[in-house]
Scaffold this active site. Structure first.
Site, short mmCIF file in Angstrom:
data_model
loop_
_atom_site.label_atom_id
_atom_site.label_comp_id
_atom_site.label_asym_id
_atom_site.label_seq_id
_atom_site.Cartn_x
_atom_site.Cartn_y
_atom_site.Cartn_z
N LYS A 74 0.89 -1.21 0.17
CA LYS A 74 -0.12 0.09 0.16
C LYS A 74 1.03 1.40 -0.10
O LYS A 74 2.00 1.11 0.13
CB LYS A 74 -0.97 0.06 1.30
CG LYS A 74 -1.41 -1.41 1.65
CD LYS A 74 -2.34 -2.13 0.61
CE LYS A 74 -2.66 -3.49 1.06
NZ LYS A 74 -3.28 -4.29 0.42
C1 PLP Z 1 -3.90 -5.62 1.53
C2 PLP Z 1 -5.34 -5.82 1.51
C3 PLP Z 1 -5.93 -6.32 2.84
C4 PLP Z 1 -4.99 -6.91 3.78
O1 PLP Z 1 -4.18 -5.97 4.59
P1 PLP Z 1 -3.02 -6.63 5.73
O2 PLP Z 1 -2.53 -5.27 6.29
O3 PLP Z 1 -1.91 -7.23 4.78
O4 PLP Z 1 -3.66 -7.40 6.33
C5 PLP Z 1 -7.14 -6.44 2.85
N1 PLP Z 1 -8.02 -5.99 2.09
C6 PLP Z 1 -7.70 -5.31 0.96
C7 PLP Z 1 -8.47 -4.89 0.00
C8 PLP Z 1 -6.38 -5.35 0.63
O5 PLP Z 1 -5.77 -4.85 -0.44
#
Ligand code: PLP
Length: 384
Positions: free
Chosen positions: A179
């Site tokens: 992200k």
């Molecule tokens: C990356 C992501 C997650 C999970 O995030 P983590 O911090 O790795 O647990 C959940 N939902 C969406 C839409 C994502 O892109």
């Protein structure tokens, strides 16, 4: 994606190490406060990941075993996994062909008396039209269905002039390096409800009535009680120190990504057989994922284009997954009408390289491959 990390993050971590307080403490509290202000959210509770924040969101929203939770299949698998953590059942709903997000119409058609929550995702950073979905869920035969916003990808995106998540009852965020804003691993729960925030704060720390930070701050510590079974979903001060630096850099990250996204958009506009993700009418994307759909009019398909990119030394990725195709969710419920849009998008989209420090020359290399097949196109490269 490549995280944008530097000396300021290293220094912030070094300070925390020198302080001797490395677990959840003052840095986490400060990161929560600053994040809540930046996202215009009532309350922010830092967690170990977005996955754990989604779990806590469903707990504090009161989702019970046996309930149905509407989710897009067109998302990272964590979205579909979350309802199962509370004994509920994910029910897959198809998405909009343009944005890749849930729509109010799709949700309305999928609601049943068993539905107690919806998880609406800002997929790839494209803001979901939360107000429209909430309007549908506010009164379902006299019941209120909670809309949880999975804003994992959404930091820096906006909805009707405000940050995404600002209008959510509860939202979950990710700071995974995939992200924009990263803490290595990490997440956040934001909520408009003070009591939900308070319960999430306790649940992330074993259900303790007195936080570890509070206990260590006093010489004669008050006795703590454990009112309900909780979890260890804490973030560390090491992570939060990085998060504070990253949060300050978020506007610059968004600006650069939008600049690179605009260059991709301009370069492939009018190129036969390609459609690029774009801002929806109701908001702006941080372009966490810049995806393109390979259409029938292209001379190859998505996998063919991935190979062409790879042959030119460009590592792109298949687009967003479809959770209902994974063995883990093979038995999950699907709303009537099936998931034709999800299947089409997951089969035909690919995510292009895009990261803060990407140079214009690097981007031009990617564009060269994308436009090479279209001999009808004038030989002008908009990125140069
Ligand atoms: C990356 C992501 C997650 C999970 O995030 P983590 O911090 O790795 O647990 C959940 N939902 C969406 C839409 C994502 O892109």
């Amino acid at each position: 994606m490549r995280p944008w990390l530097g000396a300021a993050e290293a220094e912030a971590v070094a300070e925390v190490l020198a302080s001797g307080w490395v677990a959840q403490g003052p840095r986490v509290a400060e990161f929560e406060q600053r994040f809540a202000v930046a996202q215009q959210a009532g309350h922010a509770v830092a967690t170990s990941s977005c996955t754990s924040a989604l779990h806590l969101a469903l707990v504090v929203a009161g989702v019970q075993p046996g309930d149905d939770v509407l989710v897009p299949s067109f998302s990272f698998v964590a979205t579909a996994n979350a309802p199962t953590y509370v004994g509920a059942r994910p029910v897959f709903v198809d998405v909009d062909p343009v944005t890749g997000n849930l729509t109010a119409e799709g949700v309305r058609a999928a609601l049943t008396p068993r539905t107690t929550a919806v998880i609406a995702v800002d997929q790839g950073g494209v803001p979901v039209d939360l107000a429209a979905i909430r309007a549908v869920c506010d009164d379902v035969a006299g019941r209120h269905v909670v809309v949880v916003e999975d804003a994992a990808c959404g930091a820096g995106s906006t909805l009707r002039g405000r940050p995404v998540g600002a209008d959510a009852e509860v939202a979950a965020w990710s700071f995974h390096p995939r992200k924009l804003l990263t803490t290595g691993e990490g997440g956040m729960l934001t909520t408009a409800h003070a009591d939900w925030a308070q319960r999430a704060r306790r649940l992330r720390e074993h259900g303790m009535s007195v936080s570890a930070a509070e206990r260590h701050a006093s010489v004669l510590t008050p006795p703590e009680t454990y009112g309900e079974v909780g979890f260890n979903y804490r973030m560390t001060d090491l992570q939060a120190a990085v998060g504070l630096v990253q949060l300050a850099k978020l506007p610059a990250m968004v600006a650069r990504r939008r600049e690179l996204a605009a260059a991709y958009t301009a370069a492939i506009a009018g190129t036969r057989g390609l459609r690029a993700v774009a801002d929806p009418p109701w908001g702006t994307s941080n372009f966490q994922s810049f995806w393109v759909e390979v259409l029938d009019t292209h001379d190859t398909d998505r996998d063919g284009l991935l190979v062409r990119l790879a042959d030119a030394g460009v590592s792109a990725r298949r687009g967003i997954m479809a959770a209902h195709r994974q063995p883990a969710h093979a038995d999950a419920a699907v709303t009537p009408g099936g998931l034709p849009v999800t299947e089409r998008l997951t089969d035909r989209t690919l995510v292009l390289p895009l990261f803060h420090e990407m140079t214009d020359d690097e981007q031009a290399r990617v564009v060269d491959v994308l436009v090479a097949h279209d001999h009808t196109r004038p030989k002008v490269d908009a990125t140069r």
